[in-house]
Design an enzyme around this catalytic site. Structure first.
Site, PDB file in Angstrom:
ATOM      1  N   LYS A 196      16.182  30.869  39.698  1.00 28.03           N
ATOM      2  CA  LYS A 196      17.097  30.505  40.797  1.00 28.03           C
ATOM      3  C   LYS A 196      16.379  29.881  41.993  1.00 28.03           C
ATOM      4  O   LYS A 196      17.000  29.214  42.802  1.00 28.03           O
ATOM      5  CB  LYS A 196      17.949  31.685  41.228  1.00 28.03           C
ATOM      6  CG  LYS A 196      17.221  32.826  41.897  1.00 28.03           C
ATOM      7  CD  LYS A 196      18.244  33.868  42.319  1.00 28.03           C
ATOM      8  CE  LYS A 196      17.727  35.186  42.754  1.00 28.03           C
ATOM      9  NZ  LYS A 196      16.491  35.364  43.429  1.00 28.03           N
ATOM     10  N   GLY A 197      15.078  30.065  42.101  1.00 27.10           N
ATOM     11  CA  GLY A 197      14.313  29.409  43.145  1.00 27.10           C
ATOM     12  C   GLY A 197      14.621  29.887  44.541  1.00 27.10           C
ATOM     13  O   GLY A 197      14.862  31.068  44.766  1.00 27.10           O
TER      14      GLY A 197
END
Ligand code: B12
Length: 252
Positions: free
Chosen positions: A130-131
């Site tokens: 998801k960063g």
């Protein structure tokens, strides 16, 4: 725009007017006395036309202030040299394309927050699917196999996993800087890698809120990244560095 790089001042309403915003807390209860104290402090700091534009009660006798003021100080921007990562930054799709084209295989990257440091959010921001802040992490890159070992990983364990997985790059996160723990842990990791005769085998990247490229180079890493880093900065650097290593004849 007529800009004199030798005299750079903050910009507020008009170019080089020196206008700045300052925020701070004073241990005084909110009221006229606290406001006057904030103003005097700003003037003592050399700000002209100081103005308290916001005062808020923080409770228990503390007040928070936002003050506007103008500084006469300036910076000679022609006299500054910085050590920063200079490689182009490609977006995720371009990084994947470059890896396909330049290496014809997936790149493997392992990362961890080492030592007693339990802060996982930074390394997760770079590596997890998801960063962070709308920028996907390395796990989302089609041409990268990313292995995130999490936090409180012993340097020996990180190096062992890197060997096992035969990775191209190792990412090391350090957030806690109390008693220079970050310097000790990062130095220890580089020393371990050197002692094992593996320093040239991996691209070594360090990161954390109080790290920068200059410090990372001094500690023996290939690059260092601080606040505001995204996965694409790291992937782009790793690709560039591997290509550079290959052209110098030290890869594989
Ligand atoms: C959340 C948090 C915690 C959580 C951590 C949870 C978790 N799973 O991570 C908990 C509550 C466990 C915690 C514990 C502690 N914490 Co804490 N914590 C924070 C806090 C509030 C936010 C950190 C964070 O998540 N930032 C968000 C991420 C995204 O930012 P980042 O880490 O900077 O990462 C970015 C870059 O730096 C970079 N980056 C980071 N790593 C890497 C690695 C690579 C390879 C690359 C390329 C880039 C990169 O990319 C990221 C994205 O841009 C900070 C204060 C703050 N506001 O920063 C304090 C802070 C870091 N903690 C602090 C302290 C002191 C502690 C404790 C010692 C408190 C205590 N007395 O117990 C313990 C230490 C526990 C331990 N053994 O490590 C201090 C550190 C002070 C210092 N100078 O060292 C801070 C600064 C708070 C403070 N002002 O005092 N903490």
């Amino acid at each position: 725009m007529d800009l004199n790089l030798r005299e750079i001042r903050p910009y507020g309403d008009s170019l080089s007017d020196g206008a700045m915003q300052l925020s701070f807390t004073l241990p005084l209860p909110t009221g006229p006395l606290a406001k006057e104290a904030a103003l005097r402090l700003a003037r003592k700091m050399g700000f002209a036309e100081a103005d308290v534009v916001h005062m808020a009660d923080l409770g228990e006798g503390f007040s928070f202030f936002v003050v506007y003021g103008k500084t006469r100080l300036f910076i000679d921007a022609t006299d500054i040299t910085v050590t920063a990562v200079k490689t182009d930054v490609w977006d995720r799709a371009t990084c994947d394309e470059k890896i396909r084209e330049l290496f014809g295989r997936k790149l493997k990257i392992v990362g961890a927050c080492i030592g007693e440091d339990a802060h996982t959010v930074g390394i997760d921001a770079i590596m997890n699917m998801k960063g962070y802040a709308g920028h996907y992490g390395l796990e989302r890159f089609a041409m990268i196999d990313a292995f995130n070992l999490g936090a409180q990983v012993e340097p020996e364990t990180l190096l062992a996993r890197a060997r096992e997985k035969d990775v191209d790059a190792i990412l090391v996160s350090q957030v806690v800087t109390q008693r220079d723990a970050h310097l000790q842990n990062l130095t220890r990791f580089v020393e371990l890698t050197e002692a094992a005769g593996l320093r040239d085998r991996f691209v070594l990247v360090a990161g954390g809120p109080r790290l920068d490229h200059k410090l990372a180079l001094e500690l023996g890493f290939d690059a260092g990244f601080g606040r505001g880093t995204f996965a694409e900065h790291v992937a782009s650097f790793v690709i560039h560095h591997l290509v550079q290593k290959r052209s110098m004849g030290s890869e594989g």
